[in-house]
Design an enzyme around this catalytic site. Structure first.
Site, PDB file in Angstrom:
ATOM      1  N   GLY A 161       2.823  12.347  -0.426  1.00  0.00           N
ATOM      2  CA  GLY A 161       1.836  12.199   0.655  1.00  0.00           C
ATOM      3  C   GLY A 161       0.929  13.395   0.849  1.00  0.00           C
ATOM      4  O   GLY A 161       0.117  13.738  -0.020  1.00  0.00           O
ATOM      5  N   GLU A 184      -3.701  13.172  -5.982  1.00  0.00           N
ATOM      6  CA  GLU A 184      -2.774  14.014  -5.212  1.00  0.00           C
ATOM      7  C   GLU A 184      -1.897  13.196  -4.255  1.00  0.00           C
ATOM      8  O   GLU A 184      -0.705  13.486  -4.067  1.00  0.00           O
ATOM      9  CB  GLU A 184      -3.574  15.052  -4.405  1.00  0.00           C
ATOM     10  N   LYS A 208       0.876   5.335  -6.936  1.00  0.00           N
ATOM     11  CA  LYS A 208       1.891   5.881  -7.867  1.00  0.00           C
ATOM     12  C   LYS A 208       2.396   4.843  -8.855  1.00  0.00           C
ATOM     13  O   LYS A 208       2.673   5.153 -10.015  1.00  0.00           O
ATOM     14  CB  LYS A 208       3.054   6.477  -7.085  1.00  0.00           C
ATOM     15  N   GLU A 251      10.484  -0.581   5.089  1.00  0.00           N
ATOM     16  CA  GLU A 251       9.584  -1.737   5.096  1.00  0.00           C
ATOM     17  C   GLU A 251      10.393  -3.027   5.161  1.00  0.00           C
ATOM     18  O   GLU A 251      11.608  -3.024   4.930  1.00  0.00           O
ATOM     19  CB  GLU A 251       8.743  -1.706   3.825  1.00  0.00           C
ATOM     20  N   ARG A 304      -9.025  -7.845   1.496  1.00  0.00           N
ATOM     21  CA  ARG A 304      -8.777  -9.275   1.265  1.00  0.00           C
ATOM     22  C   ARG A 304      -9.225 -10.112   2.453  1.00  0.00           C
ATOM     23  O   ARG A 304      -9.777 -11.183   2.315  1.00  0.00           O
ATOM     24  CB  ARG A 304      -7.269  -9.516   1.065  1.00  0.00           C
ATOM     25  N   GLY A 308       2.754   8.021   5.417  1.00  0.00           N
ATOM     26  CA  GLY A 308       2.029   7.792   6.675  1.00  0.00           C
ATOM     27  C   GLY A 308       0.536   7.800   6.424  1.00  0.00           C
ATOM     28  O   GLY A 308       0.055   8.461   5.492  1.00  0.00           O
ATOM     29  N   LYS A 357       7.183   8.358  -8.898  1.00  0.00           N
ATOM     30  CA  LYS A 357       6.743   9.715  -8.563  1.00  0.00           C
ATOM     31  C   LYS A 357       7.325  10.729  -9.554  1.00  0.00           C
ATOM     32  O   LYS A 357       6.641  11.689  -9.950  1.00  0.00           O
ATOM     33  CB  LYS A 357       7.152  10.054  -7.132  1.00  0.00           C
ATOM     34  N   VAL A 369      -3.347   3.536   4.789  1.00  0.00           N
ATOM     35  CA  VAL A 369      -4.013   4.756   4.307  1.00  0.00           C
ATOM     36  C   VAL A 369      -5.531   4.627   4.420  1.00  0.00           C
ATOM     37  O   VAL A 369      -6.214   5.539   4.911  1.00  0.00           O
ATOM     38  CB  VAL A 369      -3.600   5.061   2.842  1.00  0.00           C
ATOM     39  N   ASP A 414      10.265   3.572  -6.203  1.00  0.00           N
ATOM     40  CA  ASP A 414       9.189   4.436  -5.696  1.00  0.00           C
ATOM     41  C   ASP A 414       9.394   5.877  -6.177  1.00  0.00           C
ATOM     42  O   ASP A 414       8.476   6.521  -6.692  1.00  0.00           O
ATOM     43  CB  ASP A 414       9.186   4.358  -4.158  1.00  0.00           C
TER      44      ASP A 414
END
Ligand code: NDP
Ligand code: HSE
Length: 437
Positions: free
Chosen positions: A134, A129, A105, A190, A48, A311, A205, A17, A201
């Site tokens: 997304g 937001e 989130k 992932e 990092r 994405g 949300k 992102v 996840d």
């Protein structure tokens, strides 16, 4: 603040992102200046491993995120993810009066109370937001556009990975494990898909959505959570046979109980689980990794929000929208909406939450079997909405769909039915959503 003074922005994180945030800030600098009313200047990027980031100007990179937050900046944009060090960094920024934009989130679903209190104490903005769905503008409509209405229900597909897997299972008839492998091979899941497939996840949300919709603090631990790993090819086939499809849904509801004296009490029920929905429902057509959220409000009626839920570029679009909003607020020395948690409704335990079940059973095909099964439903005060039986040689397939009943009663009914000698196998148990109770 005068219009010539730049709004100084610190970026924490430069991964999927963050890289896109830098690109949009650079590519659209002129337009952003015009929209904000002042130039927006990126003053540093905390990461990092600076050597890994050839795509951004080297002089902006730092590994000292604390020093960057403490530097002379107006806005801190956080796209690191996870709880720490993000929580400490954002509290530090907010307490110093710096506005915060975050896509995190997991952090918001656990710590939004302390973050909001820090923002209120210093008068800073806290915008997020990008944390849910997304690119889809969803939180601002809940927080602002619908602030004059009474939202009764928010139901949606808020995790792209699981939607991709369930859509593929529906179209190919394949099982969960092989479809997950395919999703990983194609880059949709992932390397560690636990947060997605086990529903963590989506639960984060759901907590954020419920908090905004019902003006009540809801955390991830308040959310009943089930993932998709137990969804079988048989469940998908059973759904298809009934003109339904299976989706992982986040469901946030306002539940009203009426006492015998006519008085009413309200609570909120927040859950994430797979459910069958009719193929005619607007959410049924949401395929692949897309997200969609269905909102119901008293005056506005039904609304659907649809688009790319993940994405780099889509999520960065939502981050930039927030950045423009908080930057504009700084230019006029104003502030966006504060957290609204005044309603403080109790969160209803899942056992008391009304849901509907679909059951598919293999039973012996002889006289009295249906009566035995129906008696268990009656014993638990669960009303049957539809029954379909298909006889084979010496057994039968029995499909039952219930009316709404408390989850605990439905669960006890299924347990008892599974133990009946005439029931050979409970083939599929799935909640039913998106149709009349
Ligand atoms: P990535 O893992 O791709 O990027 C994380 C970035 O944070 C990396 O640049 C990493 O640095 C940096 N970072 C990690 N730890 C530290 C630290 N201690 N100090 C400074 N920098 C650190 O994550 P994403 O971009 O995918 O996600 C970012 C956030 O956006 C998360 O909260 C996620 O939930 C959310 N989000 C993501 C979406 C997506 O599609 N990816 C969609 C919606 C929300 P380095 O690169 O040097 O290791
Ligand atoms: N892992 C998430 C998904 C990313 O699959 O939807 C967006 O939050």
């Amino acid at each position: 603040m005068s219009g010539d003074e730049p709004i100084k922005v610190a970026l924490l994180g430069c991964g999927t992102v963050g890289t896109e945030v830098v690109r949009l800030l650079t590519d659209q600098a002129g337009d952003l200046t015009a929209r904000v009313g002042a130039p927006v200047e990126l003053t540093g990027i905390a990461v990092r491993r600076p050597n890994k980031h050839r795509e951004v100007p080297e002089e902006l990179l730092t590994t000292d995120a604390v020093a960057l937050v403490d530097s002379d900046v107006d806005v801190v944009v956080e796209v690191i993810g996870g709880i720490e060090p993000a929580r400490t960094l954002l509290l530090r920024a907010l307490r110093a009066g710096k506005s915060v934009v975050t896509a995190n989130k997991a952090l918001l679903a656990e710590h939004s109370a302390e973050l909001s209190e820090a923002a209120d104490a210093s008068g800073a903005d806290l915008y997020f937001e990008a944390a849910v769905a997304g690119a889809i503008p969803l939180l601002r409509p809940l927080r602002e556009s619908l602030a004059g209405d009474r939202i009764t229900r928010v139901m949606g597909i808020v995790n792209g990975t699981t939607n991709f897997i369930l859509s593929a299972m529906d179209s190919t008839g394949a099982g969960y494990s092989e479809t997950l492998e395919e999703a990983s091979r194609l880059g949709y899941a992932e390397a560690d898909p636990t947060a997605d497939v086990d529903g963590y996840d989506a639960a984060s949300k759901a907590a954020i959505l419920a908090s905004l919709a019902f003006h009540t603090r809801v955390t991830a631990s308040d959310v009943h959570r089930e993932g998709i790993s137990a969804v079988s090819a048989a469940d998908i086939a059973a759904a298809k046979g009934l003109g339904r499809t299976v989706k992982l849904l986040a469901i946030c509801e306002r539940v009203t109980d009426t006492a015998q004296d006519g008085s009413t009490t309200e609570s909120v029920a927040v859950r994430v689980h797979p459910a069958m929905i009719p193929r005619s429902h607007p959410l049924a057509g949401v395929g692949g990794a897309f997200n969609a959220v269905f909102v119901e409000a008293d005056a506005a009626g039904e609304m659907m929000f649809y688009g790319q839920g993940a994405g780099g570029a889509p999520t960065a679009s939502a981050v930039l929208g927030d950045l423009v909003a908080v930057a504009r607020n700084r230019v006029v020395s104003g502030r966006g909406p504060r957290e609204s948690a005044y309603a403080a409704l109790p969160v209803r335990p899942m056992g008391q939450t009304p849901t509907r079940y679909h059951l598919s059973l293999d039973v012996a095909d002889r006289a009295g079997v249906l009566a035995q099964v129906a008696a268990v439903f009656a014993e638990h005060d669960v009303s049957i909405a539809a029954v379909r039986q298909q006889g084979r040689v010496d057994d039968a397939s029995l499909v039952i769909v219930t009316h709404a009943a408390p989850e605990a009663a439905l669960r006890s009914t299924v347990d008892k039915i599974g133990g009946l000698p005439v029931v050979r196998e409970v083939v599929s148990v799935m909640r039913v959503e998106g149709e009349e109770q």
